[in-house]
Design a protein around this motif. Structure first.
Motif, short mmCIF file in Angstrom:
data_model
loop_
_atom_site.label_atom_id
_atom_site.label_comp_id
_atom_site.label_asym_id
_atom_site.label_seq_id
_atom_site.Cartn_x
_atom_site.Cartn_y
_atom_site.Cartn_z
N TYR A 93 0.83 -1.20 0.00
CA TYR A 93 0.00 0.00 0.00
C TYR A 93 0.87 1.26 0.00
CZ TYR A 93 -4.29 -2.58 1.00
OH TYR A 93 -5.37 -3.42 0.93
N ASN A 94 0.31 2.30 -0.59
CA ASN A 94 0.88 3.64 -0.51
C ASN A 94 0.22 4.34 0.67
OD1 ASN A 94 1.76 6.26 -0.81
ND2 ASN A 94 1.45 6.32 -3.02
N LEU A 95 0.98 4.59 1.73
CA LEU A 95 0.39 5.16 2.94
C LEU A 95 -0.13 6.57 2.71
CD1 LEU A 95 2.90 3.93 5.69
CD2 LEU A 95 0.84 2.84 4.82
N ASP A 96 0.49 7.31 1.82
CA ASP A 96 -0.03 8.64 1.50
C ASP A 96 -1.41 8.55 0.86
OD1 ASP A 96 2.27 9.76 2.50
OD2 ASP A 96 3.26 9.90 0.54
N HIS A 97 -1.60 7.54 0.02
CA HIS A 97 -2.91 7.36 -0.62
C HIS A 97 -3.97 7.01 0.43
CE1 HIS A 97 -5.76 6.52 -3.77
NE2 HIS A 97 -5.97 5.29 -3.29
N ILE A 98 -3.62 6.16 1.40
CA ILE A 98 -4.56 5.83 2.48
C ILE A 98 -4.88 7.08 3.29
CG2 ILE A 98 -4.82 4.50 4.60
CD1 ILE A 98 -3.16 2.32 3.39
N PHE A 99 -3.88 7.92 3.54
CA PHE A 99 -4.09 9.15 4.29
C PHE A 99 -5.08 10.07 3.57
CE2 PHE A 99 -2.80 13.62 4.84
CZ PHE A 99 -3.04 13.77 6.19
N VAL A 100 -4.91 10.22 2.28
CA VAL A 100 -5.80 11.10 1.51
C VAL A 100 -7.23 10.55 1.51
CG1 VAL A 100 -6.26 12.04 -0.78
CG2 VAL A 100 -3.92 11.99 0.10
N GLU A 101 -7.37 9.23 1.29
CA GLU A 101 -8.72 8.63 1.29
C GLU A 101 -9.41 8.81 2.63
OE1 GLU A 101 -10.57 7.11 -1.00
OE2 GLU A 101 -9.14 7.52 -2.61
N GLY A 110 -9.17 4.88 9.60
CA GLY A 110 -8.02 4.83 8.69
C GLY A 110 -6.85 5.63 9.21
N LEU A 111 -7.13 6.79 9.81
CA LEU A 111 -6.05 7.59 10.38
C LEU A 111 -5.41 6.90 11.58
CD1 LEU A 111 -7.77 11.11 10.16
CD2 LEU A 111 -6.03 10.15 8.63
N LYS A 112 -6.22 6.21 12.39
CA LYS A 112 -5.66 5.45 13.51
C LYS A 112 -4.78 4.31 13.01
CE LYS A 112 -9.52 6.40 16.66
NZ LYS A 112 -10.65 5.80 17.43
N LEU A 113 -5.19 3.69 11.91
CA LEU A 113 -4.37 2.62 11.33
C LEU A 113 -3.01 3.14 10.90
CD1 LEU A 113 -4.10 -0.30 10.25
CD2 LEU A 113 -5.16 0.50 8.13
N LEU A 114 -2.98 4.33 10.32
CA LEU A 114 -1.70 4.92 9.92
C LEU A 114 -0.85 5.26 11.15
CD1 LEU A 114 -2.85 7.31 7.05
CD2 LEU A 114 -1.64 5.14 6.83
N ALA A 115 -1.50 5.69 12.23
CA ALA A 115 -0.74 6.03 13.44
C ALA A 115 -0.06 4.79 14.03
CB ALA A 115 -1.67 6.67 14.47
N THR A 116 -0.73 3.63 13.95
CA THR A 116 -0.10 2.40 14.45
C THR A 116 1.06 1.96 13.58
OG1 THR A 116 -1.72 1.07 13.23
CG2 THR A 116 -2.26 1.65 15.50
N ARG A 117 1.12 2.44 12.33
CA ARG A 117 2.23 2.11 11.42
C ARG A 117 3.30 3.20 11.42
NH1 ARG A 117 -1.53 -1.75 11.68
NH2 ARG A 117 -0.98 -3.52 10.36
N ASN A 118 3.26 4.08 12.44
CA ASN A 118 4.27 5.16 12.58
C ASN A 118 4.31 6.06 11.36
OD1 ASN A 118 5.09 4.16 15.14
ND2 ASN A 118 6.44 2.68 14.14
N TYR A 119 3.14 6.35 10.83
CA TYR A 119 3.07 7.25 9.67
C TYR A 119 3.37 8.68 10.12
CZ TYR A 119 1.16 9.82 5.71
OH TYR A 119 0.99 10.68 4.64
N PRO A 128 -3.29 17.26 -4.86
CA PRO A 128 -4.40 17.92 -5.59
C PRO A 128 -5.75 17.73 -4.91
CG PRO A 128 -2.96 16.73 -7.10
CD PRO A 128 -2.52 16.37 -5.73
N ARG A 129 -6.02 16.54 -4.43
CA ARG A 129 -7.34 16.30 -3.82
C ARG A 129 -7.48 17.02 -2.48
NH1 ARG A 129 -8.12 9.92 -4.01
NH2 ARG A 129 -5.92 10.02 -3.37
N LEU A 130 -6.40 17.05 -1.70
CA LEU A 130 -6.46 17.78 -0.43
C LEU A 130 -6.52 19.29 -0.65
CD1 LEU A 130 -4.00 15.79 1.86
CD2 LEU A 130 -6.48 15.64 1.72
N CYS A 131 -5.83 19.78 -1.70
CA CYS A 131 -5.92 21.21 -2.03
C CYS A 131 -7.35 21.59 -2.41
CB CYS A 131 -4.96 21.54 -3.18
SG CYS A 131 -3.22 21.46 -2.72
#
Length: 731
Positions: A93-101, A110-119, A128-131
């Motif tokens: 997986y691309n962690l940045d893509h998970i963050f944006v989704e 999903g954000l908690k999942l990234l935190a457990t992976r030390n994102y 672009p999508r966040l902008c």
């Protein structure tokens, strides 16, 4: 041809087609696929493997991400460094893509999942999508979206500058805002511009100011809820770099509502646990005896105790006192937070060992309704060891290896107190593992003698104590096979064999039959030769593979079957049992058609060779029906004999009653039938004559001597059951 079949299957599997529901049935799928030849089936198997590889490598991970099923996503993320059977790496997986989704859908899981992976939050600068999300929130004045972007560290200052330059900024963000919270003795007012509210840490600083004064701590939850109602994200308050100590405040207040509001949308809880680890461990230690609700709140948040020896030892004193007074609620709570019961037992082995031994003795003595009278063992010790085993079964293992318990186990084994030992096994399934390892040789010698003497009760008792039967079977396989063949099977001890098959899971009769194929096949051929159909039925219950046996010994079995078919009175019950065991009648008919034509019962043979179940005792066919009629005739003749004067008969008077008072199920009829060696007619299922009364004019019929009746009965029985009386279906 394969293309047509695939087209048909695809047509059936279309969502709009009625067959899509039917395709779930495995029977229909089997019916369709069995039309394929072997080559087509192999091609279909390759297609299936290709489908699986593509689904596993690409499709399922992406679909799980699109559906935001974070459980599946977490599984694939855990397996990124692992390899599958064909040495392929799993989807990465691309962690940045998970963050944006997760940000676009406001999904905090999903954000908690990234935190457990030390994102590293805030690493994305210009997406672009966040902008587009930030510009849309600035134009429409979405305070909640802008507050969430600030909570995850996204810098939207450039988007804000562009909106100001184009005058696209929402009027709502340019207004003045105010929040007033009234208490009984005071009032707190907060004034701010909405733009400062979403771009600065104004709300966090106000809450931090309240937390500095002890007398205003009770106001913090109300002020924070007011800011959240105004649009501030809850995750902004629970961050390690701002006011993560709010979590400590909520725990100290024992307020589940306050803790729930903080944790529900908290993104980086692991960093807060790490920063306040010392305070949280101290809080857990003090809460054991005074405030157990705090332990439940810590477990709800996912906090884990430190594994360091110093922290674990701080809890030894209060938890040991709880165990000795049998208060297991705090012990269970601390174990759920990561406390090691095994370490506690090892550090206080002597004190806990005597407590556990008293509990085990109390539990085992309860099996024979004997209670200890000494004061050292209280009534609740049996409950205590059961509770300890339920919390952490490993805590009992150091005591189960001690000399105190091993001596007690030896005493129970010497007395053959298996009921008491099974009570201990209910506490811990491997309670006697150390004892079995220490006394392996004498126990295995005892088991071998039990196999030789068919002492199945002893075998089942040891198996119920989790004796290592698998290792015992491996070491003494030849001796056990010999004992089973020479003693168990030779004497046809079907009850003992059935118990061994059902109760000892480590024993496999199919493997036993494969190892002793020649001996077993010879024994089965002998059973068929003697006509013992019930022995075949009992052997089938032991998972004997009759289909392969018939293939191996078809010539011998078919010769015996031909003899039973062509004899003057065929052994129909045995032949029907062979049909139930899937004897190949088609092959038999091809080889012996000329001889079978001469059989007298070709119509019944046609019914006999049909496949179907055979229920022993429910269907006994014409042979048993004729035998029942014979028994009725014998009883009728004896009743008639007792009614004639001057014949010298000494039968009781109640036997010579009228036909309306005596039937086949009366005590008199049962007594006479038992004296003549026949079975009671009322016990035969499906007999239409069992309830019919005897004729009223019994005494008027001619008399038949008893010896003549018995002789004629034996002759009729031989004609019914065949030339060999042992093959009779009434055996």
């Amino acid at each position: 041809m394969l293309g047509k079949k695939r087209t048909a299957m695809a047509h059936l599997c279309q969502p709009g087609h009625s067959g899509s529901r039917v395709m779930r049935d495995e029977g229909l799928i089997f019916t369709i696929l069995k039309c394929l030849c072997l080559g087509e089936a192999r091609q279909l198997w390759k297609v299936q493997r290709l489908f699986f590889n593509v689904l596993d490598a690409k499709v399922i991970p992406l679909l799980a991400l699109y559906a935001r099923d974070w459980g599946i996503v977490a599984d694939y993320m855990d397996c990124q460094t692992e390899t599958v059977f064909d040495c392929r790496l799993r989807y990465e997986y691309n962690l940045d893509h998970i963050f944006v989704e997760a940000i676009l859908h406001g999904d905090f899981e999903g954000l908690k999942l990234l935190a457990t992976r030390n994102y590293r939050f805030g690493s994305i600068k210009r997406d672009p999508r966040l902008c587009a999300l930030a510009k849309k929130a600035l134009k429409k004045g979405r305070v909640d979206k802008l507050s969430l972007l600030r909570a995850v560290g996204y810098d939207f200052s450039e988007e804000l500058s562009e909106c100001k330059a184009r005058s696209d900024l929402s009027e709502h963000l340019l207004r003045e805002g105010s929040i007033t919270v009234e208490f009984f003795s005071s009032r707190h007012s907060f004034s701010f511009t909405m733009l400062d509210f979403v771009t600065t840490e104004y709300a966090e600083l106000c809450v931090a100011e309240l937390c500095r004064h002890r007398e205003s701590l009770y106001k913090v939850p109300f002020v924070m809820s007011a800011f959240v109602h105004a649009g501030a994200a809850t995750s902004c308050f629970l961050r390690a770099q701002t006011c993560g100590y709010l979590f400590l405040l909520a725990l100290a207040a024992e307020s589940f509502n306050f803790v729930y509001v903080l944790v529900k949308q908290a993104i980086d809880l692991p960093s807060i646990f790490k920063r306040y680890d010392l305070q949280l461990n101290q809080m857990a230690c003090k809460a054991v005896a005074e405030r157990p609700a705090v332990l439940d709140l810590l477990h709800f948040c996912g906090f884990r105790l430190s594994c360091s020896k110093e922290v674990q030892q701080q809890l030894d004193g209060p938890l040991l006192e709880c165990i000795l007074r049998e208060d297991f609620a705090p012990v269970e709570q601390m174990c759920s937070l990561g406390f090691s019961m095994l370490g506690l037992v090892e550090r206080h082995k002597e004190r806990i060992s005597s407590f556990i031994q008293a509990g085990l003795e109390d539990a085992s003595n309860a099996a024979c309704q004997q209670r200890r009278s000494d004061a050292s063992c209280d009534a609740g010790s049996a409950y205590a060891v059961h509770k300890l085993a339920a919390i952490d079964r490993r805590a009992l293992e150091p005591h189960l290896r001690s000399s105190l318990f091993l001596d007690y186990a030896a005493t129970l084994m010497a007395r053959r107190s298996f009921a008491q030992m099974r009570k201990i096994v209910e506490v811990h399934p491997r309670a006697f593992r150390a004892y079995f390892l220490l006394n392996r040789r004498p126990l295995e010698a005892m088991l071998l003698d039990a196999f030789r003497l068919r002492h199945v009760t002893l075998i089942l008792d040891l198996a119920s104590l989790s004796f290592p039967m698998g290792q015992f079977f491996e070491r003494h396989q030849a001796d056990i096979d010999k004992a089973l063949h020479s003693s168990w099977l030779a004497t046809k001890s079907w009850t003992e064999l059935g118990l061994l098959s059902c109760e000892v899971s480590q024993w496999s009769f199919p493997s036993f039959f494969d190892r002793t194929r020649e001996q077993t096949d010879t024994a089965v051929v002998s059973i068929i030769r003697d006509g013992y159909w019930f022995d075949l039925h009992s052997l089938a219950k032991l998972s004997f593979d009759f289909e392969r046996f018939f293939e191996r010994r078809f010539a011998e079995v078919s010769a015996l079957v031909l003899r039973f078919v062509t004899m003057p009175n065929p052994h129909f019950v045995l032949l029907r049992e062979l049909s139930a065991l899937r004897f190949s009648w088609a092959r038999f008919m091809e080889e012996h058609r000329a001889s079978i034509v001469l059989s007298k019962d070709s119509e019944y043979l046609q019914f006999l060779t049909t496949l179907g179940s055979f229920d022993v005792g429910a269907q006994v066919y014409k042979v048993v029906e004729q035998t029942c009629k014979l028994y009725h005739s014998m009883a009728h003749n004896m009743f008639h004999l007792s009614g004639c004067p001057g014949d010298g008969s000494s039968l009781p008077r109640q036997v010579a009653m009228s036909g309306s008072d005596v039937d086949a199920g009366s005590p008199a009829a049962v007594q006479v039938n038992a004296d003549s060696g026949a079975a009671n007619a009322s016990d035969v299922p499906g007999d239409s004559h069992s309830a019919s009364p005897l004729p009223a004019s019994v005494s008027a019929q001619p008399v038949l001597p008893f010896s003549t009746a018995v002789s004629s009965a034996m002759q009729v029985r031989r004609r019914v059951g065949g030339s060999d009386s042992r093959s009779s279906p009434t055996r």
